[in-house]
Design a protein around this motif. Structure first.
Motif, short mmCIF file in Angstrom:
data_model
loop_
_atom_site.label_atom_id
_atom_site.label_comp_id
_atom_site.label_asym_id
_atom_site.label_seq_id
_atom_site.Cartn_x
_atom_site.Cartn_y
_atom_site.Cartn_z
N ALA A 1 1.75 23.02 -7.66
CA ALA A 1 2.52 23.76 -6.65
C ALA A 1 2.36 25.28 -6.74
O ALA A 1 2.15 25.92 -5.70
N PRO A 2 2.45 25.92 -7.93
CA PRO A 2 2.29 27.39 -7.95
C PRO A 2 0.95 27.85 -7.40
O PRO A 2 0.90 28.81 -6.61
N PHE A 3 -0.13 27.16 -7.79
CA PHE A 3 -1.45 27.55 -7.27
C PHE A 3 -1.52 27.34 -5.76
O PHE A 3 -2.04 28.20 -5.03
N MET A 4 -1.03 26.19 -5.28
CA MET A 4 -1.10 25.91 -3.85
C MET A 4 -0.30 26.92 -3.04
O MET A 4 -0.74 27.36 -1.98
N LEU A 5 0.88 27.30 -3.54
CA LEU A 5 1.69 28.28 -2.83
C LEU A 5 0.98 29.63 -2.76
O LEU A 5 0.94 30.28 -1.69
N LEU A 6 0.42 30.07 -3.88
CA LEU A 6 -0.29 31.35 -3.89
C LEU A 6 -1.55 31.28 -3.04
O LEU A 6 -1.89 32.25 -2.34
N LYS B 1 0.83 -1.19 0.00
CA LYS B 1 0.00 0.00 0.00
C LYS B 1 0.87 1.25 0.00
O LYS B 1 1.66 1.46 0.91
N PRO B 2 0.76 2.09 -1.02
CA PRO B 2 1.64 3.26 -1.12
C PRO B 2 1.30 4.30 -0.08
O PRO B 2 0.14 4.59 0.18
N GLY B 3 2.32 4.87 0.55
CA GLY B 3 2.13 5.94 1.50
C GLY B 3 1.99 7.27 0.81
O GLY B 3 2.01 7.38 -0.43
N LEU B 4 1.84 8.35 1.62
CA LEU B 4 1.67 9.69 1.06
C LEU B 4 2.89 10.11 0.25
O LEU B 4 2.75 10.62 -0.87
N TRP B 5 4.08 9.89 0.80
CA TRP B 5 5.29 10.28 0.08
C TRP B 5 5.45 9.49 -1.21
O TRP B 5 5.88 10.03 -2.23
N ALA B 6 5.09 8.18 -1.17
CA ALA B 6 5.19 7.36 -2.39
C ALA B 6 4.24 7.88 -3.46
O ALA B 6 4.59 7.91 -4.66
N ARG C 1 5.22 9.33 -7.07
CA ARG C 1 4.65 8.71 -8.26
C ARG C 1 3.97 9.74 -9.16
O ARG C 1 4.10 9.69 -10.39
N TYR C 2 3.24 10.66 -8.55
CA TYR C 2 2.53 11.69 -9.33
C TYR C 2 3.22 13.04 -9.18
O TYR C 2 2.56 14.07 -9.07
N ARG C 3 4.52 13.05 -9.20
CA ARG C 3 5.28 14.28 -8.94
C ARG C 3 5.02 15.36 -9.97
O ARG C 3 5.01 16.55 -9.64
N MET C 4 4.80 14.98 -11.23
CA MET C 4 4.54 16.00 -12.25
C MET C 4 3.21 16.71 -11.99
O MET C 4 3.10 17.93 -12.16
N SER C 5 2.21 15.95 -11.55
CA SER C 5 0.91 16.56 -11.25
C SER C 5 1.04 17.52 -10.07
O SER C 5 0.52 18.65 -10.11
N TYR C 6 1.75 17.09 -9.02
CA TYR C 6 1.95 17.96 -7.86
C TYR C 6 2.80 19.16 -8.23
O TYR C 6 2.64 20.25 -7.66
#
Length: 317
Positions: A38-43, A20-25, A29-34
Motif C-alpha cells: 500500500a505505501p508504494f502504491m499510494l506514492l 472461485k474467489p473474487g477480487l475482494w476475497a 486473503r492476502y491482506r498482509m501482502s497488500y
C-alpha cells in the motif's frame, strides 16, 4: 433424463463459481501482502500516475499559471510539429545524443562490470567506487571540471595541449562552436554513464551460479568469451533489461550537462535538447500547457523505446 443432466451441470457450474474467489476475497486473503504494498502504491499513484494524467490534460489547454486553463484542443501539438523549428531541432539533437550515448554507455557499463568481476573480490570495491563516483557527482560540479578542460582560451587544458603539440594554431571555442558542442556533451555524458545500470550488472554477474559455468565446461566451453555468450548473458537477462531501460531514460532526459556547459540557449541551439526546451517554456516563459505537450511527447518517446527494448530483452512468458 436430459433435464436431470442439465440441472446437475448447472449446479456444478454454480458451485464452481461460488468456490472461485473474487477480487475482494483475494484482497482479504492476502491482506498482509497488500498492506505492505500500500505505501508504494499510494506514492506511485500520487507522484507518477496522477502527474502523468495531469500533464496529458494540460497539454490540450493554454495555461500560464496566472489564469485558469483554457481548452485549445490539439493546437499545442500542431504548433510543436509544424511551427516550432527549435523543438524539431531539439528532438534531432536528443535522438543523436540517445543513439550514441545509449548503446555506447550501455556496452561500456557491462564491459567494465564484467572486467571488474574478473579481479579478486577484495579489490572490486575500489574499482567500483572509481567508476561509479562520476555518476553520483552533481552535474554542476562535473561541468566545472569539463568547462576548464574545454575552455575556449589558451588556459583551457585541451587548447593548451593542442597548441603545444602543434595541432592547433589558436584556441578553439569548444563549447561555442556549432560543430563541437554536441560531441563534447556526448563525451561528458559517457564519462558519467556508470550509474545504477553499472551496479545492476555487477550484482547480476555476482549472482550467476558457478555450477552453470562448470556445466558449460563439461559441455565443451573453453574460453571466457564463450562463457560470456552462452552462460553469462542468458543468465543476466533481467539485469540487462533493467540497465537498458535506465540507459534510455537517462539519455533522453539529459539536461544539467547541456545547460551547464553549453548554456541555455546554446549557440544556434546546437546543444538544445527536449528537456532544455521543456524547461524554457515551463520555468522561463511559464507556458505550462505548451510545456505539458512537450512532456507528453517525451513520455511517449520513452514508452516507445522501452517497449522496443522489452521486445528484445524481455521474456515473452
Amino acid at each position: 433424463m436430459s433435464e436431470v443432466i442439465a440441472r446437475t451441470s448447472t449446479g456444478k457450474k454454480q458451485k464452481a463459481a461460488s468456490l472461485k474467489p473474487g477480487l475482494w476475497a483475494q484482497i482479504v486473503r492476502y491482506r498482509m501482502s497488500y498492506l505492505f504494498l500500500a505505501p508504494f502504491m499510494l506514492l506511485f499513484i500520487m507522484f507518477t500516475v496522477v502527474p502523468v494524467f495531469t500533464a496529458i490534460g494540460l497539454s490540450f489547454t493554454y495555461y500560464n499559471i496566472l489564469e485558469s486553463p483554457r481548452w485549445v484542443g490539439l493546437l499545442n501539438y500542431k504548433t510543436l510539429f509544424v511551427n516550432d523549428d527549435i523543438f524539431l531541432k531539439a528532438v534531432g539533437n536528443t535522438l543523436k545524443f540517445a543513439v550514441i550515448t545509449g548503446p555506447v554507455g550501455y556496452c561500456m557499463s557491462f564491459v567494465l562490470a564484467w572486467l571488474i568481476h574478473q579481479i579478486p573480490h577484495k579489490y572490486r570495491f575500489f574499482y567500483t567506487l572509481c567508476f561509479y563516483t562520476p555518476a553520483i557527482t552533481s552535474g554542476t560540479a562535473v561541468a566545472v571540471v569539463w568547462a576548464y578542460l574545454f575552455s575556449g582560451d589558451r588556459y583551457g587544458m585541451i587548447n593548451s595541449w593542442a597548441i603545444r603539440l602543434g595541432i592547433l594554431d589558436e584556441p578553439w571555442l569548444w563549447l561555442k562552436d556549432v560543430k563541437t558542442i554536441l560531441p563534447v556533451l556526448i563525451l561528458v555524458s559517457l564519462w558519467m554513464s556508470m550509474g545504477v545500470g553499472f551496479l545492476a550488472f555487477l550484482a547480476g554477474l555476482a549472482n550467476v551460479s558457478r555450477e552453470m559455468y562448470e556445466a558449460a565446461t563439461i559441455d565443451g566451453v573453453k574460453y571466457r568469451w564463450q562463457e560470456l555468450w552462452y552462460v553469462t548473458l542468458p543468465a543476466m537477462k533481467p539485469q540487462l533489461l533493467f540497465g537498458a531501460v535506465l540507459t534510455i531514460v537517462s539519455s533522453l532526459q539529459v539536461f544539467d550537462i547541456s545547460v551547464a556547459l553549453a548554456g541555455n540557449p546554446s549557440t544556434l541551439y546546437a546543444g538544445h535538447v527536449i528537456m532544455t526546451h521543456l524547461n524554457d517554456y515551463a520555468f522561463v516563459r511559464f507556458e505550462m500547457g505548451y510545456a505539458a505537450a512537450i512532456a507528453v511527447v517525451l513520455f511517449l518517446l520513452m514508452v516507445g523505446l522501452n517497449r522496443f527494448i522489452f521486445n528484445i530483452l524481455g521474456d515473452k512468458e
